[in-house]
Design an enzyme around this catalytic site. Structure first.
Site, PDB file in Angstrom:
ATOM      1  N   SER A 275      66.085  24.013   9.887  1.00 32.53           N
ATOM      2  CA  SER A 275      65.996  25.427   9.569  1.00 32.53           C
ATOM      3  C   SER A 275      67.347  25.941   9.140  1.00 32.53           C
ATOM      4  O   SER A 275      68.379  25.330   9.390  1.00 32.53           O
ATOM      5  CB  SER A 275      65.542  26.195  10.800  1.00 32.53           C
ATOM      6  OG  SER A 275      66.543  26.083  11.777  1.00 32.53           O
ATOM      7  N   LYS A 276      67.316  27.091   8.479  1.00 34.72           N
ATOM      8  CA  LYS A 276      68.529  27.667   7.935  1.00 34.72           C
ATOM      9  C   LYS A 276      69.515  28.005   9.055  1.00 34.72           C
ATOM     10  O   LYS A 276      70.710  27.866   8.900  1.00 34.72           O
ATOM     11  CB  LYS A 276      68.173  28.909   7.142  1.00 34.72           C
ATOM     12  CG  LYS A 276      69.285  29.342   6.244  1.00 34.72           C
ATOM     13  CD  LYS A 276      68.775  30.088   5.050  1.00 34.72           C
ATOM     14  CE  LYS A 276      69.920  30.670   4.239  1.00 34.72           C
ATOM     15  NZ  LYS A 276      70.811  29.708   3.658  1.00 34.72           N
ATOM     16  N   ARG A 277      68.957  28.425  10.186  1.00 32.00           N
ATOM     17  CA  ARG A 277      69.820  28.809  11.296  1.00 32.00           C
ATOM     18  C   ARG A 277      70.750  27.676  11.721  1.00 32.00           C
ATOM     19  O   ARG A 277      71.870  27.892  12.090  1.00 32.00           O
ATOM     20  CB  ARG A 277      68.976  29.247  12.489  1.00 32.00           C
ATOM     21  CG  ARG A 277      68.889  30.750  12.633  1.00 32.00           C
ATOM     22  CD  ARG A 277      67.855  31.123  13.644  1.00 32.00           C
ATOM     23  NE  ARG A 277      66.521  30.717  13.220  1.00 32.00           N
ATOM     24  CZ  ARG A 277      65.687  30.031  13.956  1.00 32.00           C
ATOM     25  NH1 ARG A 277      66.021  29.640  15.151  1.00 32.00           N
ATOM     26  NH2 ARG A 277      64.492  29.711  13.496  1.00 32.00           N
TER      27      ARG A 277
END
Ligand code: GLU
Length: 509
Positions: A275-277
């Site tokens: 994920s981008k996080r």
């Protein structure tokens, strides 16, 4: 056998996701390996997610990485100088090349609508006038009862022909839903996952046409793949649950379904979904950080694929990948995105560059560094930078690191007397050692100032006690605990600068 045709079908959300690149790459490799065609189409029907300039950015990224298309959406006027090429109505400067277009979904709205109406007419789909509030309520109840989120078919069962006509006449908002047969098992052979079965009682009557007149992904995707004669749909595993809807659509339209290959998920090292996080997922960010396109392609290819048992090769060009690639060797299990592996692959690709290539690719990174901006013109000369790079080449993991750990090449070295000392050398011995170096080095002519000569002459002068001569010299030139060897540093700095640094230090002891 029909010619193999694969496609990449991104949604223009603003950047190319590494997972998207992997899908594109596998579709490209599979097509090329089988002398087939690779297409790009754009899935831009979700207007909420649309980002200005994203289509152009996507095409640029694919072009930069070398994933050329035979057909579909392109930017290049050269390629689009083709009898079957047209400028897109919705994206000026973007061209659609090929005879099976439009290749941009927002340009096919009427086509999708016509097919959706046809399904209603034939009893395979129905109008749904349910308001969003009712659907929301229904979903809440289902969640509370731990039931699957399946549409209760209110409009199929309770709305008469007459009411439908009245609603349509009154312009009541509606969606069109597929009618999923009950008590059936739908079976599909996925190229990667093998036979997959779905119980239709657990499949909801998905919306095919939204109330804004736009198709949903399901309807558009099936119609496009039929129109574009896709033979193999290669896409992420997140689309696997859509299989029964797609298979039903092919059946209802009376079309032969293509083959499907669902690629494994990309995972963070802790096995959660990438994920981008947890890090960067935009390919453009990796390019900006100084990863070479060859390394990105090489790394992404290995996310879920390997060339087979007993093969140890890890560095592949795009052409080698085409030759070796096989969908049968794509794993079912999720693939971990390991940045250390990317760094290693990148370092291998950096080693392969000629100094000229490395210089060309590195210059933009140098230009952003403070130490570079603040240094003299002489130290910015091509020749000087190339020398620095030739020292750094084997140690670089990505291009944005250039010069970082060797900033003493760009400004004066720090003076730290304790660092200069070899073991418990006295000040006097330290001074003598530096004077000896200065003397030896001043006797080397400019023509003989090469890496090899410097090493040979200094090693000979150092004799048995290497550290006594070489440590103070290296520490003088660099001011650092760790650095490349004194021969390499002296070579890059040149005779004049080397002497000047030595004299300077001697004067301070
Ligand atoms: N637009 C979808 C995506 O970005 C494409 C899925 C497909 O290839 O069918 O994942």
């Amino acid at each position: 056998m029909n010619k193999i045709r694969t496609r990449f079908a991104p949604s223009p959300t603003g950047y190319l996701h590494v997972g998207g690149l992997r899908t594109a790459l596998y579709a490209y490799l599979f097509a090329k390996k089988n002398s087939g065609d690779f297409l790009l189409k754009i899935e831009d029907t979700d207007r909420k997610r649309f980002v200005e300039g994203a289509v152009e950015k996507l095409i640029n990224s694919l072009d930069f990485l070398g994933l050329e298309r035979n057909e579909g959406v392109m930017l290049s006027k050269v390629l689009s100088n083709n009898a079957n090429s047209q400028e897109s109505k919705n994206y000026p400067g973007v061209f659609e090349v090929g005879e099976y277009g439009p290749y941009i979904q927002s340009e096919k709205l009427e086509i999708y609508k016509k097919y959706a109406d046809g399904l209603v007419k034939n009893g395979y789909a129905y109008y749904c006038f349910c308001e969003p509030e009712r659907l929301e309520e229904m979903r809440k109840e289902q969640t509370a009862k731990k039931q699957p989120p399946i549409y209760d078919r209110f409009c199929l069962q309770n709305v008469s022909e007459e009411e439908i006509n009245k609603n349509l006449k009154n312009n009541c908002p509606y969606t069109i839903r597929i009618k999923v047969p009950q008590d059936e098992t739908i079976e599909v052979d996925d190229v990667i996952r093998g036979r997959v079965k779905f119980n239709t009682n657990l499949v909801t009557d998905q919306i095919l046409l939204k109330s804004d007149g736009f198709p949903t992904y399901h309807l558009a995707s099936v119609i496009d793949d039929h129109d574009m004669q896709t033979t193999h749909v290669i896409r992420g595993e997140e689309w696997l649950p859509s299989m029964p809807i797609h298979i039903l659509l092919y059946r209802y339209f009376g079309w032969e379904a293509p083959k499907f290959a669902h690629l494994p998920l990309l995972l963070n090292p802790d096995k959660s979904k990438l994920s981008k996080r947890q890090g960067d997922v935009a390919v453009e960010d990796y390019i900006k950080k100084g990863y070479l396109k060859e390394a990105i392609i090489n790394f992404v290819a290995m996310l879920g694929w390997n060339p087979g048992k007993g093969e140890t090769q890890e560095i592949f060009t795009l052409d080698e990948l085409v030759e070796k690639f096989d969908l049968a060797h794509v794993h079912k299990a999720g693939a971990v995105f390991d940045i250390k592996k990317l760094d290693w692959i990148n370092s291998q690709w950096i080693k392969k560059l000629s100094i000229e290539e490395l210089y060309e690719k590195s210059l933009e990174f140098f230009k952003e560094k403070e130490f570079y901006k603040n240094t003299s013109a002489e130290k910015k000369s091509d020749e000087y930078i190339k020398k620095v790079l030739s020292i750094e080449q084997d140690r670089l993991q990505n291009l944005s690191e250039v010069g970082e750990s060797n900033q003493f090449f760009f400004h004066d070295a720090n003076f730290d007397k304790e660092l200069l000392r070899w073991k418990d050398m006295s000040d006097d011995d330290l001074k003598k050692s530096l004077e000896k170096s200065l003397n030896v080095l001043e006797n080397i002519t400019d023509e003989n100032w090469t890496r090899e000569n410097l090493e040979k002459i200094l090693m000979e002068s150092a004799g048995e006690n290497r550290g006594e001569l070489l440590w103070p010299l290296r520490a003088t030139l660099t001011g650092e605990k760790k650095s490349p060897s004194p021969f390499e540093c002296a070579w890059v700095l040149g005779k004049e600068e080397t002497s000047s640094r030595l004299k300077n230090t001697i004067g301070k002891i």
